[in-house]
Design an enzyme around this catalytic site. Sequence first.
Site, PDB file in Angstrom:
ATOM      1  CG  HIS A  50     -81.229  -1.427 -80.013  1.00 15.51           C
ATOM      2  ND1 HIS A  50     -81.345  -2.797 -80.051  1.00 15.51           N
ATOM      3  CD2 HIS A  50     -82.492  -0.944 -80.045  1.00 15.51           C
ATOM      4  CE1 HIS A  50     -82.612  -3.134 -80.070  1.00 15.51           C
ATOM      5  NE2 HIS A  50     -83.352  -2.031 -80.085  1.00 15.51           N
TER       6      HIS A  50
ATOM      7  N   GLY B  97     -79.454  -5.032 -80.420  1.00 14.29           N
ATOM      8  CA  GLY B  97     -80.514  -6.031 -80.650  1.00 14.29           C
ATOM      9  C   GLY B  97     -80.760  -6.189 -82.145  1.00 14.29           C
ATOM     10  CG  HIS B  98     -82.527  -3.018 -84.427  1.00 16.05           C
ATOM     11  ND1 HIS B  98     -82.518  -1.958 -83.552  1.00 16.05           N
ATOM     12  CD2 HIS B  98     -83.821  -3.244 -84.721  1.00 16.05           C
ATOM     13  CE1 HIS B  98     -83.750  -1.552 -83.340  1.00 16.05           C
ATOM     14  NE2 HIS B  98     -84.566  -2.314 -84.033  1.00 16.05           N
TER      15      HIS B  98
ATOM     16  CD  GLN C 213     -95.371  -0.491 -87.044  1.00 15.82           C
ATOM     17  OE1 GLN C 213     -95.084  -0.851 -88.173  1.00 15.82           O
ATOM     18  NE2 GLN C 213     -94.794  -1.011 -85.977  1.00 15.82           N
TER      19      GLN C 213
ATOM     20  N   GLY D  26     -87.283  -9.735 -84.022  1.00 10.93           N
ATOM     21  CA  GLY D  26     -86.882  -9.948 -82.633  1.00 10.93           C
ATOM     22  C   GLY D  26     -88.030 -10.513 -81.809  1.00 10.93           C
TER      23      GLY D  26
ATOM     24  CE  LYS E 133     -87.870  -4.562 -77.397  1.00 12.36           C
ATOM     25  NZ  LYS E 133     -89.102  -3.779 -77.215  1.00 12.36           N
TER      26      LYS E 133
ATOM     27  CG  MET F 271     -80.355  -4.173 -75.760  1.00 16.96           C
ATOM     28  SD  MET F 271     -78.997  -4.487 -76.896  1.00 16.96           S
ATOM     29  CE  MET F 271     -77.720  -4.898 -75.727  1.00 16.96           C
ATOM     30  CB  SER F 272     -86.430  -1.060 -76.377  1.00 16.31           C
ATOM     31  OG  SER F 272     -87.362  -0.159 -76.919  1.00 16.31           O
TER      32      SER F 272
END
Length: 280
Positions: free
Chosen positions: A34, A36-37, A61, A147, A149, A184-185
Amino acid sequence: MQVVNSKQELKKALKSYRSEGKSIGLVPTMGALHQGHISLINRCRAENEVVVASIFVNPTQFDNPEDLKKYPRTLESDCELLEPAGCDIVFAPSADEMYPTLPKLSIDFGNLEHVMEGKYRDGHFNGVGIVVSKLFHLVNPDRAYFGQKDLQQVAVLRRLVNDLSFDLELIACPTLRESDGLAMSSRNTRLSAEARKIAPQLHAALQKAKDLLIQGKTAAETQKEINSFFEAIPEFRPEYFEIADFDDLEPIKKMNTEGKTAICTAAYLDGVRLIDNIVF
Ligand code: PAF
């Protein structure tokens, strides 16, 4: 833009750039990209001569197999965003390519493992540490972009870079938000329309806590008010809401006046686990 799937192809693609002495920036991702990336790619593009993005949904993970299964895989549309943003190489390996054998090594991140995300996602940071170490070895970037976040991930990776002497600069970039404040995620796409309307309240809770701490309330008093805030929105199932020191992420009793304060939270909404944080 070249899309490569194997370590061998990646090595070949990087070889000519390396021989010309070009600087290389890496943006590790799990795809489902998105804006954000893309902001990380933009920063990487501005600061390096070569931009590499990795797209790999890293199984080691995930502590919850359902979450791993549900994680969106959208390589084609990801590439459609990466190319115009100026990405040069996309490394999109399979799980077998990244893990011909499952790693037996495990990384202990000390106190960072046992707070917040670490407490709720068993083995998560070990998985992140191993895959990011592999990517650092394969790409050997001058700079790597993450990020903010995922604040705790950034703290863990700083420790990794420092303790294992990776010769690169780790750059943490600000969280991008939707106009209503929702961070954003990739997970936001899994929210129902109804849940999506409620989701920005997570950021509102962080803002409220920040205001209370600035007004001089203690962490305990702030937590109490935030508990009532969430009780009024039963759609949320908060997992944690921590007021911590920015550097070591250990809980603090009052706002940090010497350094920065971080407030970090994770909550389920409509079966989707959302995380967010605020630093001041
Ligand atoms: O933040 C992510 O998307 C992942 O944790 C990362 C850093 C790409 C490692 O798999």
